[in-house]
Design a protein around this motif. Sequence first.
Motif, PDB file in Angstrom:
ATOM      1  N   LEU B 116       0.159 -12.572   5.421  1.00  0.00           N
ATOM      2  CA  LEU B 116       0.775 -11.566   5.788  1.00  0.00           C
ATOM      3  C   LEU B 116       1.114 -11.081   4.101  1.00  0.00           C
ATOM      4  N   ASP B 117       1.975 -11.695   3.534  1.00  0.00           N
ATOM      5  CA  ASP B 117       2.084 -11.600   2.078  1.00  0.00           C
ATOM      6  C   ASP B 117       1.112 -10.746   1.252  1.00  0.00           C
ATOM      7  N   LYS B 118       0.203 -12.217   1.000  1.00  0.00           N
ATOM      8  CA  LYS B 118      -0.819 -11.759   0.301  1.00  0.00           C
ATOM      9  C   LYS B 118      -1.549 -10.797   0.380  1.00  0.00           C
ATOM     10  N   VAL B 119      -2.121  -9.579   1.894  1.00  0.00           N
ATOM     11  CA  VAL B 119      -3.158  -9.012   2.150  1.00  0.00           C
ATOM     12  C   VAL B 119      -1.709  -7.725   1.633  1.00  0.00           C
ATOM     13  N   ALA B 120      -0.310  -8.117   1.647  1.00  0.00           N
ATOM     14  CA  ALA B 120      -0.036  -6.331   1.434  1.00  0.00           C
ATOM     15  C   ALA B 120       0.177  -5.725   1.070  1.00  0.00           C
ATOM     16  N   PRO B 121      -0.168  -6.146  -0.532  1.00  0.00           N
ATOM     17  CA  PRO B 121       0.457  -5.577  -1.638  1.00  0.00           C
ATOM     18  C   PRO B 121      -1.175  -4.471  -1.751  1.00  0.00           C
ATOM     19  N   GLY B 122      -3.023  -5.148  -1.068  1.00  0.00           N
ATOM     20  CA  GLY B 122      -3.587  -4.100  -1.128  1.00  0.00           C
ATOM     21  C   GLY B 122      -3.695  -3.431  -0.600  1.00  0.00           C
ATOM     22  N   HIS B 123      -2.775  -3.357   1.034  1.00  0.00           N
ATOM     23  CA  HIS B 123      -2.796  -3.067   1.955  1.00  0.00           C
ATOM     24  C   HIS B 123      -2.255  -1.304   1.400  1.00  0.00           C
ATOM     25  N   VAL B 124      -1.086  -1.863   1.210  1.00  0.00           N
ATOM     26  CA  VAL B 124       0.005  -0.651   0.846  1.00  0.00           C
ATOM     27  C   VAL B 124      -0.797  -0.105   0.342  1.00  0.00           C
ATOM     28  N   GLU B 125      -1.614   0.283  -1.139  1.00  0.00           N
ATOM     29  CA  GLU B 125      -2.433   0.557  -2.534  1.00  0.00           C
ATOM     30  C   GLU B 125      -3.740   1.401  -1.365  1.00  0.00           C
ATOM     31  N   THR B 126      -4.338   0.718  -0.289  1.00  0.00           N
ATOM     32  CA  THR B 126      -5.268   0.987   0.444  1.00  0.00           C
ATOM     33  C   THR B 126      -4.295   2.391   1.335  1.00  0.00           C
ATOM     34  N   VAL B 127      -3.643   2.411   1.883  1.00  0.00           N
ATOM     35  CA  VAL B 127      -2.982   3.797   2.756  1.00  0.00           C
ATOM     36  C   VAL B 127      -2.303   4.528   1.744  1.00  0.00           C
ATOM     37  N   ARG B 128      -2.014   4.392  -0.036  1.00  0.00           N
ATOM     38  CA  ARG B 128      -1.648   5.405  -0.711  1.00  0.00           C
ATOM     39  C   ARG B 128      -2.629   5.607  -0.712  1.00  0.00           C
ATOM     40  N   ARG B 129      -3.883   5.099  -1.179  1.00  0.00           N
ATOM     41  CA  ARG B 129      -5.567   6.084  -2.233  1.00  0.00           C
ATOM     42  C   ARG B 129      -5.583   6.450  -1.176  1.00  0.00           C
ATOM     43  N   HIS B 130      -5.999   6.331   0.717  1.00  0.00           N
ATOM     44  CA  HIS B 130      -6.565   7.054   1.344  1.00  0.00           C
ATOM     45  C   HIS B 130      -5.629   8.397   1.869  1.00  0.00           C
ATOM     46  N   LEU B 131      -4.421   8.034   2.102  1.00  0.00           N
ATOM     47  CA  LEU B 131      -3.374   8.861   2.474  1.00  0.00           C
ATOM     48  C   LEU B 131      -2.731   9.686   2.180  1.00  0.00           C
ATOM     49  N   PHE B 132      -2.122   8.598   1.352  1.00  0.00           N
ATOM     50  CA  PHE B 132      -0.382   9.796   1.179  1.00  0.00           C
ATOM     51  C   PHE B 132      -1.009  10.421  -0.112  1.00  0.00           C
ATOM     52  N   ASP B 133      -2.076   9.284  -1.101  1.00  0.00           N
ATOM     53  CA  ASP B 133      -2.060  10.083  -2.248  1.00  0.00           C
ATOM     54  C   ASP B 133      -2.823  11.495  -2.431  1.00  0.00           C
ATOM     55  N   ARG B 134      -2.988  11.613  -0.710  1.00  0.00           N
ATOM     56  CA  ARG B 134      -4.023  13.153  -1.506  1.00  0.00           C
ATOM     57  C   ARG B 134      -2.582  13.901  -0.237  1.00  0.00           C
ATOM     58  N   LEU B 135      -2.096  13.616   0.147  1.00  0.00           N
ATOM     59  CA  LEU B 135      -1.219  14.856   0.531  1.00  0.00           C
ATOM     60  C   LEU B 135       0.132  15.082  -0.529  1.00  0.00           C
ATOM     61  N   ASP B 136       0.380  16.402  -0.272  1.00  0.00           N
ATOM     62  CA  ASP B 136       1.149  16.873  -1.006  1.00  0.00           C
ATOM     63  C   ASP B 136       2.758  17.059  -0.405  1.00  0.00           C
ATOM     64  N   GLU B 137       3.676  17.577  -0.603  1.00  0.00           N
ATOM     65  CA  GLU B 137       4.822  17.269   0.473  1.00  0.00           C
ATOM     66  C   GLU B 137       4.557  17.715   1.607  1.00  0.00           C
ATOM     67  N   ALA B 138       4.330  19.388   1.340  1.00  0.00           N
ATOM     68  CA  ALA B 138       3.726  20.246   2.534  1.00  0.00           C
ATOM     69  C   ALA B 138       2.866  19.481   3.672  1.00  0.00           C
ATOM     70  N   SER B 139       2.167  18.991   3.385  1.00  0.00           N
ATOM     71  CA  SER B 139       0.762  18.731   4.316  1.00  0.00           C
ATOM     72  C   SER B 139       1.539  17.282   4.724  1.00  0.00           C
ATOM     73  N   LEU B 140       2.347  16.256   3.843  1.00  0.00           N
ATOM     74  CA  LEU B 140       3.241  15.271   4.150  1.00  0.00           C
ATOM     75  C   LEU B 140       4.063  15.394   5.753  1.00  0.00           C
ATOM     76  N   GLU B 141       4.662  16.246   5.329  1.00  0.00           N
ATOM     77  CA  GLU B 141       6.483  17.057   6.509  1.00  0.00           C
ATOM     78  C   GLU B 141       5.225  17.018   7.196  1.00  0.00           C
ATOM     79  N   ALA B 142       3.716  18.456   7.560  1.00  0.00           N
ATOM     80  CA  ALA B 142       3.114  18.767   8.209  1.00  0.00           C
ATOM     81  C   ALA B 142       2.314  17.742   9.634  1.00  0.00           C
TER      82      ALA B 142
END
Lengths: 167, 167
Positions: B116-142
């Motif tokens: 789990l520790d081994k995959v965690a950094p890449g996992h969070v990076e994937t989630v960020r790159r494809h979801l959170f980095d693409r959402l501005d604050e208003a979209s995140l809240e929505a």
Amino acid sequence: MSGNETPEPRWLDDRQQQVWRQWLLAHRELNALISRQLQADGGLSLPDFEVLVALSEAPDRRLRATVLADGMFWERSRLSHQVKRMEARGLVSRIDCEQDRRGAWIGITAEGQAALDKVAPGHVETVRRHLFDRLDEASLEALGRATSAVLDGIDGPEVTYPNTKVS
Amino acid sequence: MSGNETPEPRWLDDRQQQVWRQWLLAHRELNALISRQLQADGGLSLPDFEVLVALSEAPDRRLRATVLADGMFWERSRLSHQVKRMEARGLVSRIDCEQDRRGAWIGITAEGQAALDKVAPGHVETVRRHLFDRLDEASLEALGRATSAVLDGIDGPEVTYPNTKVS
């Protein structure tokens, strides 16, 4: 963790963490509700339903196995097993083309279409009750923008997923 | 369809239809990206990962099989197969309690935690790159409000899903 050559991961902050969990749980919960309805109304599993919807919307109501698998983001072997089971139940038919290396075609049968028609009203009701009835206009638009942002830059598969109007 | 005793289904309108397809595709696409990353970084499947995360966050780092299955919205048989495979790889351990009818406990092993520790950094990076980095604050809240609306009124499972910060 320090001393690695890789930079510290950009961990999610608390709010992102919360939204991420909600995103996953909401999807999982909706799928569970939909599965239950499909099973109760027509004895279909969610994968059965997804395959039938994709085929019902395809030109000539059939797709190449490879295209169908890619559209579902499924491994070919998973699709192959799934199609075999559905074929045995008369929901789909397979047409092998020996002279065509691009693989077999899968088509929906009249029986498959009937199964789809049978579950469709309950399906759309489930989706409405648990998603759209709970969103006001602004939330709907925001959800549209957010999901569209995720998909941005991704090559759409040839098969899109479930039309909830199956007629 | 007319003449049935059931009312005409409330079909989705075009915009709802579009948002629904995006919702499904975005989730499917994210899952595909996450699966690829987990496999590449640590040889884990998405179900492997989900089980490990749930266990790693549980009190005493173990859960009853029944609780784990319910938390995943999985059938007991599916969990049983999954756990058997993970046990064979040393990622989890099972403690059967013959005198306790509530079933076996499943715990994460040191090896499971290491995976789990081994995959965690890449996992969070994937989630960020494809979801959170693409959402501005208003979209995140929505997105937070929309997913929360879906979950509203649903009894939360005892196990919530993936913390992307696994440390």
